[in-house]
Design a protein around this motif. Sequence first.
Motif, PDB file in Angstrom:
ATOM      1  N   ASN A 119       1.041  -1.206   0.152  1.00  0.00           N
ATOM      2  CA  ASN A 119      -0.049   0.129   0.057  1.00  0.00           C
ATOM      3  C   ASN A 119       0.794   1.106  -0.107  1.00  0.00           C
ATOM      4  O   ASN A 119       0.730   2.095   1.002  1.00  0.00           O
ATOM      5  N   PRO A 120       1.683   1.303  -0.790  1.00  0.00           N
ATOM      6  CA  PRO A 120       2.395   2.935  -1.112  1.00  0.00           C
ATOM      7  C   PRO A 120       1.582   4.056  -1.190  1.00  0.00           C
ATOM      8  O   PRO A 120       2.459   5.041  -0.622  1.00  0.00           O
ATOM      9  N   VAL A 121       0.535   4.022  -1.535  1.00  0.00           N
ATOM     10  CA  VAL A 121       0.049   5.300  -1.392  1.00  0.00           C
ATOM     11  C   VAL A 121      -0.301   6.022  -0.101  1.00  0.00           C
ATOM     12  O   VAL A 121      -0.080   6.803   0.228  1.00  0.00           O
ATOM     13  N   GLN A 122      -0.611   4.843   0.966  1.00  0.00           N
ATOM     14  CA  GLN A 122      -0.834   5.416   2.220  1.00  0.00           C
ATOM     15  C   GLN A 122       0.351   5.662   2.800  1.00  0.00           C
ATOM     16  O   GLN A 122       0.559   6.630   3.603  1.00  0.00           O
ATOM     17  N   ASN A 123       1.487   4.640   2.451  1.00  0.00           N
ATOM     18  CA  ASN A 123       2.987   4.659   3.068  1.00  0.00           C
ATOM     19  C   ASN A 123       3.677   6.208   2.791  1.00  0.00           C
ATOM     20  O   ASN A 123       4.321   6.607   3.589  1.00  0.00           O
ATOM     21  N   VAL A 124       3.131   6.578   1.436  1.00  0.00           N
ATOM     22  CA  VAL A 124       3.845   8.030   1.195  1.00  0.00           C
ATOM     23  C   VAL A 124       3.405   9.018   2.262  1.00  0.00           C
ATOM     24  O   VAL A 124       4.320   9.745   2.702  1.00  0.00           O
ATOM     25  N   ASN A 179      12.662  12.747   0.245  1.00  0.00           N
ATOM     26  CA  ASN A 179      12.658  13.620  -0.928  1.00  0.00           C
ATOM     27  C   ASN A 179      11.404  13.087  -1.871  1.00  0.00           C
ATOM     28  O   ASN A 179      11.619  11.956  -2.229  1.00  0.00           O
ATOM     29  N   THR A 180      10.532  13.760  -1.981  1.00  0.00           N
ATOM     30  CA  THR A 180       9.528  13.630  -2.972  1.00  0.00           C
ATOM     31  C   THR A 180       9.688  13.077  -4.333  1.00  0.00           C
ATOM     32  O   THR A 180       9.042  12.468  -5.070  1.00  0.00           O
ATOM     33  N   LYS A 181      10.858  13.390  -4.730  1.00  0.00           N
ATOM     34  CA  LYS A 181      11.418  13.056  -6.475  1.00  0.00           C
ATOM     35  C   LYS A 181      11.476  11.471  -6.144  1.00  0.00           C
ATOM     36  O   LYS A 181      11.646  11.061  -7.204  1.00  0.00           O
ATOM     37  N   HIS A 182      12.056  11.111  -5.104  1.00  0.00           N
ATOM     38  CA  HIS A 182      11.951   9.520  -5.031  1.00  0.00           C
ATOM     39  C   HIS A 182      10.753   8.765  -4.886  1.00  0.00           C
ATOM     40  O   HIS A 182      10.839   7.531  -4.834  1.00  0.00           O
ATOM     41  N   TYR A 183       9.589   9.249  -4.577  1.00  0.00           N
ATOM     42  CA  TYR A 183       8.297   8.521  -4.323  1.00  0.00           C
ATOM     43  C   TYR A 183       8.041   7.735  -5.583  1.00  0.00           C
ATOM     44  O   TYR A 183       7.693   6.638  -5.509  1.00  0.00           O
ATOM     45  N   PRO A 184       8.004   8.291  -6.860  1.00  0.00           N
ATOM     46  CA  PRO A 184       7.519   7.468  -7.922  1.00  0.00           C
ATOM     47  C   PRO A 184       8.707   5.989  -8.119  1.00  0.00           C
ATOM     48  O   PRO A 184       8.273   4.935  -8.345  1.00  0.00           O
ATOM     49  N   ALA A 185       9.855   6.241  -7.521  1.00  0.00           N
ATOM     50  CA  ALA A 185      10.906   5.044  -7.783  1.00  0.00           C
ATOM     51  C   ALA A 185      10.353   4.057  -6.499  1.00  0.00           C
ATOM     52  O   ALA A 185      10.360   2.858  -7.070  1.00  0.00           O
ATOM     53  N   ILE A 186      10.065   4.589  -5.608  1.00  0.00           N
ATOM     54  CA  ILE A 186       9.619   3.640  -4.421  1.00  0.00           C
ATOM     55  C   ILE A 186       8.312   3.015  -4.801  1.00  0.00           C
ATOM     56  O   ILE A 186       8.583   1.880  -4.375  1.00  0.00           O
ATOM     57  N   ILE A 187       7.353   3.680  -5.126  1.00  0.00           N
ATOM     58  CA  ILE A 187       6.252   3.035  -5.454  1.00  0.00           C
ATOM     59  C   ILE A 187       6.560   1.748  -6.889  1.00  0.00           C
ATOM     60  O   ILE A 187       5.812   0.972  -6.844  1.00  0.00           O
ATOM     61  N   LEU A 188       7.054   2.301  -7.748  1.00  0.00           N
ATOM     62  CA  LEU A 188       7.595   1.494  -8.824  1.00  0.00           C
ATOM     63  C   LEU A 188       8.155   0.002  -8.354  1.00  0.00           C
ATOM     64  O   LEU A 188       8.002  -0.942  -8.917  1.00  0.00           O
ATOM     65  N   ILE A 189       9.191   0.226  -7.313  1.00  0.00           N
ATOM     66  CA  ILE A 189       9.939  -0.807  -6.833  1.00  0.00           C
ATOM     67  C   ILE A 189       8.909  -1.864  -6.236  1.00  0.00           C
ATOM     68  O   ILE A 189       9.000  -2.845  -6.332  1.00  0.00           O
ATOM     69  N   CYS A 190       7.677  -1.230  -5.437  1.00  0.00           N
ATOM     70  CA  CYS A 190       6.864  -1.931  -4.885  1.00  0.00           C
ATOM     71  C   CYS A 190       5.998  -2.672  -5.927  1.00  0.00           C
ATOM     72  O   CYS A 190       5.767  -4.123  -5.727  1.00  0.00           O
ATOM     73  N   VAL A 191       5.689  -2.295  -7.050  1.00  0.00           N
ATOM     74  CA  VAL A 191       5.027  -2.793  -8.238  1.00  0.00           C
ATOM     75  C   VAL A 191       5.872  -3.805  -9.052  1.00  0.00           C
ATOM     76  O   VAL A 191       5.346  -5.067  -9.114  1.00  0.00           O
TER      77      VAL A 191
END
Length: 162
Positions: free
Chosen positions: A118-123, A133-145
């Motif tokens: 559930n990365p959306v909640q974890n953000v 840093n918010t620029k890392h959020y997409p990479a973190i979510i992509l790694i989960c996927v």
Amino acid sequence: MSNVNNTEVKVNKNILDLFIEGARKGFTIGTTSLLPNVVMAFVVIRILDVTGLLHLIGVVFEPVMGLWGLPGEAATVLITALMSMGGGVGVAMSLYTAGTLDATQITVLIPAIYLMGNPVQNVGRCLGIADVNTKHYPAIILICVINALLSIWAMRLIMMFL
């Protein structure tokens, strides 16, 4: 007993008190965090089914989910897991109850739900509080996927040998 800031703290609780305290906390977590997500998932899947959108999702995602030997509707499990693990489980069970997914397909999806995490909640809950840093959020979510999708292949491989 010791006195700390004018409040009494009981140092030695008996096992029954600890059990009851833990049961109360567990019940509270279950009824305030898990149950609403699961019920929401059942309602959402039912709405999608009644409106015909579940079939449309199945058609659109069939080629992609077919890579993992799953029907297109299984994409709703993964999309929901992005927002809530409990919701992902609820969607999976709703699709199982409706006969859209079978037991083997549920088995291969369960690790993906939890690896999605559930990365959306974890953000908001974790990453924002930790000042990531918010620029890392997409990479973190992509790694989960990516982890979730790899787990589906791993589970399919394991299921071939069972």
